[in-house]
Design an enzyme around this catalytic site. Structure first.
Site, PDB file in Angstrom:
ATOM      1  N   ASN A 111       0.931  -7.936   5.641  1.00 29.36           N
ATOM      2  CA  ASN A 111      -0.226  -7.257   6.212  1.00 29.36           C
ATOM      3  C   ASN A 111      -1.382  -7.279   5.221  1.00 29.36           C
ATOM      4  OD1 ASN A 111      -1.286  -4.370   5.343  1.00 29.36           O
ATOM      5  ND2 ASN A 111       0.885  -4.436   4.805  1.00 29.36           N
ATOM      6  N   PHE A 115      -6.592  -0.532   4.490  1.00 28.75           N
ATOM      7  CA  PHE A 115      -6.837   0.895   4.738  1.00 28.75           C
ATOM      8  C   PHE A 115      -7.753   1.105   5.946  1.00 28.75           C
ATOM      9  CE2 PHE A 115      -6.071   2.706   0.148  1.00 28.75           C
ATOM     10  CZ  PHE A 115      -4.728   2.447   0.289  1.00 28.75           C
ATOM     11  N   ASN A 180      -4.410  -4.623  -0.656  1.00 28.07           N
ATOM     12  CA  ASN A 180      -5.438  -5.057   0.287  1.00 28.07           C
ATOM     13  C   ASN A 180      -6.776  -4.351   0.137  1.00 28.07           C
ATOM     14  OD1 ASN A 180      -3.562  -6.822   1.610  1.00 28.07           O
ATOM     15  ND2 ASN A 180      -2.637  -4.995   2.523  1.00 28.07           N
ATOM     16  N   LYS A 225       2.429   6.674  -5.124  1.00 27.34           N
ATOM     17  CA  LYS A 225       3.050   5.477  -4.553  1.00 27.34           C
ATOM     18  C   LYS A 225       2.613   4.272  -5.383  1.00 27.34           C
ATOM     19  CE  LYS A 225       4.054   2.955  -0.315  1.00 27.34           C
ATOM     20  NZ  LYS A 225       4.019   2.984   1.154  1.00 27.34           N
ATOM     21  N   ASN A 254       5.409  -0.312  -2.962  1.00 31.00           N
ATOM     22  CA  ASN A 254       4.560  -0.765  -1.869  1.00 31.00           C
ATOM     23  C   ASN A 254       4.895  -2.222  -1.546  1.00 31.00           C
ATOM     24  OD1 ASN A 254       2.280  -0.906  -0.061  1.00 31.00           O
ATOM     25  ND2 ASN A 254       1.270   0.640  -1.305  1.00 31.00           N
TER      26      ASN A 254
END
Length: 365
Positions: A111, A115, A180, A225, A254
């Site tokens: 992906n 966000f 990303n 995270k 992640n």
């Protein structure tokens, strides 16, 4: 039943653009077209972390319910906790073009959403309505928070998000590891993460102080995270910062920017973060290293590549107190959590563990 239904409709779903298929699933759940009701959990799966009681240790990772629309529907599929988000202070569309790729041959997903978020307004409105309805008794809810792409002060964005969501959820995740959003992973370096954590923890304390007049002020645990692509020095730095600052927990990890040479899908070189089965080994080794560097003193949620009860058990033995999954649902259906829980309970009993807690970090001796 839900797994059977999914096996029947999956060929049609595969014809859709992956992002459209995901949105269709969320809309179907939101409109009540699917009303799952999982059976009661095996008592051996009950566990307590951060003073919170989890009916089972299997959670839905951030990314499925980005806008906090279907939290309770996902509890119906048997998850012990659900994490909504990532949410950013202001609405933003995320990246353009195709942003989600199914690697069917590899049971992986790439992906590059960036966000995409409706912003704090709709997100907190849904959380507030849920709390007022009495739904919180269904399970533990977390909020995953991030920064806006164009923000010049990342910490200020996290402070804003924290203040808004802290009274409405059971825990808050500071996401500094998505590949990303430009520059985001740079926050994992020692100096930036130390400064960020200091400001976020202070914001949590201010929020709790402001709520003292309320009947039940919220002071949710703060989790970081982090990504699975960290080297051992980076893991050690983050572990030291966490121990020094009093961060309550970690999520490891992640998605990864690496690409295993074993990938077969035509999408294997697509830009973005890779998740799913190919991530399992890398993410679990990073988890193992983080548990070792923190001395098991900080609860960790193991995330990345969980595709079976054996995978969940491996995360727990490596040091995870809780486990999250998401990509596996793409290939096995939303009811897959029930299968994982059943197999995890069998594995715990097979090895003589009376609880999930007893098995945490077992591989470290």
């Amino acid at each position: 039943m839900h797994d059977l239904l999914y096996s029947l409709v999956r060929p049609a779903i595969k014809l859709l653009d992956p992002e459209q298929a995901h949105r269709l699933a969320v809309v179907s759940l939101k409109r009540g077209l699917m009303r799952p009701t999982a059976s009661p959990d095996d008592p051996i799966l009950a566990t307590s972390v951060w003073g919170l009681d989890f009916k089972n240790p299997i959670g839905l990772g951030a990314g499925f319910d980005k806008h906090a629309e279907v939290i309770d529907a996902m509890f119906g599929f048997g998850f012990g906790f659900v994490e909504a988000g990532t949410v950013t202070p202001q609405p933003q569309p995320g990246n353009s073009g195709q942003r989600l790729f199914r690697l069917d041959e590899d049971e992986g997903v790439i992906n590059r959403f960036g966000f995409n978020s409706e912003g704090l307004g709709p997100f907190t409105e849904r959380l507030r309505a849920r709390r007022q309805s009495g739904a919180p008794s269904r399970g533990i809810v977390g909020a995953n928070i991030g920064k806006n792409r164009t923000s010049e002060d990342a910490a200020a964005d996290y402070e804003t998000c924290l203040a808004a969501v802290a009274p409405l959820v059971d825990y808050v995740v500071v996401n500094v590891s998505s590949p990303n959003t430009p520059g985001l992973r740079g926050l994992q370096a020692r100096a930036p993460i130390e400064a960020l954590v200091g400001r976020v923890m202070a914001a949590r304390d201010r929020t709790a102080d402001a709520a003292r007049a309320e009947p039940a002020p919220k002071r949710p645990p703060i989790l970081l995270k982090v990504g699975p692509d960290l080297d051992d020095d980076q893991v050690r730095d983050i572990a030291e910062v966490v121990l020094e600052t009093g961060v309550d927990g970690l999520i490891v990890g992640n998605t990864t920017v690496t690409r295993p040479p074993t990938l077969r899908s035509r999408w294997r070189d697509a830009e973005g973060g890779l998740s799913g089965r190919p991530l399992m080994g890398l993410a679990t080794e990073c988890l193992r290293s983080m548990y070792r560097h923190t001395g098991g003193k900080v609860p960790i949620i193991g995330c990345g590549g969980v595709s079976s009860g054996e995978d969940a058990y491996a995360k727990i033995r490596a040091g995870a107190s809780l486990v999250q999954l998401y990509s596996a649902l793409v290939f096995n259906g939303p009811g897959f959590a029930v299968t994982i829980k059943r197999d995890l309970a069998k594995l715990l009993r097979r090895d003589g563990f009376a609880s999930v807690t007893a098995a945490v970090g077992a591989d470290h001796g």
